[in-house]
Design a protein around this motif. Structure first.
Motif, short mmCIF file in Angstrom:
data_model
loop_
_atom_site.label_atom_id
_atom_site.label_comp_id
_atom_site.label_asym_id
_atom_site.label_seq_id
_atom_site.Cartn_x
_atom_site.Cartn_y
_atom_site.Cartn_z
N LYS A 72 -14.04 -9.35 2.35
CA LYS A 72 -13.26 -10.01 1.31
C LYS A 72 -11.80 -9.57 1.48
O LYS A 72 -11.52 -8.54 2.07
N VAL A 73 -10.88 -10.36 0.94
CA VAL A 73 -9.45 -10.08 1.08
C VAL A 73 -9.12 -8.65 0.63
O VAL A 73 -8.46 -7.90 1.35
N GLU A 75 -10.95 -6.12 0.54
CA GLU A 75 -11.53 -5.12 1.43
C GLU A 75 -10.70 -4.93 2.69
O GLU A 75 -10.44 -3.79 3.11
N TYR A 76 -10.26 -6.02 3.31
CA TYR A 76 -9.47 -5.82 4.53
C TYR A 76 -8.05 -5.35 4.21
O TYR A 76 -7.45 -4.61 5.00
N GLU A 77 -7.53 -5.71 3.05
CA GLU A 77 -6.22 -5.16 2.66
C GLU A 77 -6.34 -3.65 2.42
O GLU A 77 -5.49 -2.87 2.84
N TYR A 78 -7.42 -3.24 1.77
CA TYR A 78 -7.68 -1.81 1.54
C TYR A 78 -7.81 -1.09 2.88
O TYR A 78 -7.23 -0.02 3.08
N ASP A 79 -8.55 -1.67 3.81
CA ASP A 79 -8.71 -1.05 5.13
C ASP A 79 -7.36 -0.88 5.82
O ASP A 79 -7.08 0.19 6.39
N CYS A 80 -6.53 -1.90 5.77
CA CYS A 80 -5.19 -1.79 6.39
C CYS A 80 -4.38 -0.70 5.70
O CYS A 80 -3.74 0.12 6.37
N GLU A 81 -4.38 -0.72 4.38
CA GLU A 81 -3.60 0.29 3.64
C GLU A 81 -4.07 1.70 3.97
O GLU A 81 -3.26 2.59 4.22
N MET A 82 -5.38 1.92 3.98
CA MET A 82 -5.89 3.27 4.25
C MET A 82 -5.60 3.70 5.69
O MET A 82 -5.28 4.86 5.95
N THR A 83 -5.69 2.77 6.62
CA THR A 83 -5.37 3.07 8.02
C THR A 83 -3.93 3.51 8.13
O THR A 83 -3.61 4.52 8.78
N VAL A 84 -3.03 2.78 7.49
CA VAL A 84 -1.60 3.09 7.54
C VAL A 84 -1.29 4.40 6.80
O VAL A 84 -0.54 5.24 7.31
N ILE A 85 -1.87 4.59 5.65
CA ILE A 85 -1.62 5.81 4.88
C ILE A 85 -2.10 7.03 5.66
O ILE A 85 -1.38 8.04 5.76
N ASN A 86 -3.28 6.94 6.25
CA ASN A 86 -3.78 8.07 7.04
C ASN A 86 -2.92 8.35 8.26
O ASN A 86 -2.66 9.51 8.59
N ALA A 102 0.78 0.15 -2.58
CA ALA A 102 -0.46 -0.37 -1.99
C ALA A 102 -1.51 -0.62 -3.07
O ALA A 102 -2.20 -1.64 -3.05
N LYS A 103 -1.62 0.30 -4.01
CA LYS A 103 -2.58 0.13 -5.10
C LYS A 103 -2.24 -1.09 -5.94
O LYS A 103 -3.14 -1.84 -6.35
N GLY A 104 -0.97 -1.30 -6.19
CA GLY A 104 -0.55 -2.48 -6.93
C GLY A 104 -0.91 -3.76 -6.20
O GLY A 104 -1.38 -4.74 -6.81
N TYR A 105 -0.71 -3.76 -4.89
CA TYR A 105 -1.00 -4.95 -4.09
C TYR A 105 -2.50 -5.26 -4.09
O TYR A 105 -2.91 -6.41 -4.27
N ILE A 106 -3.33 -4.25 -3.92
CA ILE A 106 -4.78 -4.50 -3.86
C ILE A 106 -5.30 -4.88 -5.25
O ILE A 106 -6.19 -5.72 -5.37
N THR A 107 -4.74 -4.30 -6.30
CA THR A 107 -5.11 -4.72 -7.65
C THR A 107 -4.76 -6.19 -7.84
O THR A 107 -5.52 -6.96 -8.44
N TYR A 108 -3.61 -6.60 -7.31
CA TYR A 108 -3.20 -8.01 -7.35
C TYR A 108 -4.23 -8.89 -6.63
O TYR A 108 -4.57 -9.99 -7.11
N CYS A 109 -4.76 -8.42 -5.50
CA CYS A 109 -5.80 -9.17 -4.78
C CYS A 109 -7.03 -9.36 -5.66
O CYS A 109 -7.63 -10.44 -5.70
#
Length: 142
Positions: A72-73, A75-86, A102-109
């Motif tokens: 789902k959108v 989920e892949y946005e979260y994956d990208c954010e976590m990859t970048v943050i790490n 990032a949290k604001g953006y995924i909440t928006y999704c």
């Protein structure tokens, strides 16, 4: 690590070459977009830490496209954010401000999915826990 524009540009260029991605357009604002099939990105010049991480986020969409298939959108946005943050943490950067964005953006999704009446009953708990949201408390579930 102290942010350095020249180093950031070299790092982004290296990632673009490694993943065979072309910059279609350098954007003026703090946002980007990835064209997965075409292997193009539109990204800001990495002149600040936030802009640098946005560049990495868009590159990650293409680099991890196979992993994202069927997700789902949010989920892949979260994956990208976590990859970048790490990655940013490994490089020694403070990601506090970026994580907030990032949290604001995924909440928006999630909000978009909610407004489209998509079923969020089985939303990924790892994502909702990271966001600190309880979808059962959103109006639709009263």
């Amino acid at each position: 690590m102290i942010f350095n524009n020249e180093w950031a540009k070299q790092y982004v260029d290296s990632e673009l070459r490694f993943y065979n991605i072309t910059v279609r357009k350098w954007r003026k604002g703090d946002c980007g977009i990835a064209y997965i099939k075409e292997r193009f990105v539109e990204i800001p010049e990495p002149t600040t830490l936030n802009r640098f991480l946005i560049c990495l986020h868009e590159i990650t969409h293409i680099a991890r496209a196979e992993v994202h298939k069927g997700m789902k959108v949010y989920e892949y946005e979260y994956d990208c954010e976590m990859t970048v943050i790490n990655k940013a943490k490994q490089l020694g950067f403070d990601t506090t401000d970026y994580e907030h964005r990032a949290k604001g953006y995924i909440t928006y999704c999630f909000a978009k999915a909610f407004n489209r009446n998509l079923n969020l009953d089985k939303a990924n708990k790892q994502v909702t826990d990271w966001l600190g949201i309880d979808l059962k408390k959103w109006d639709k579930y009263d």
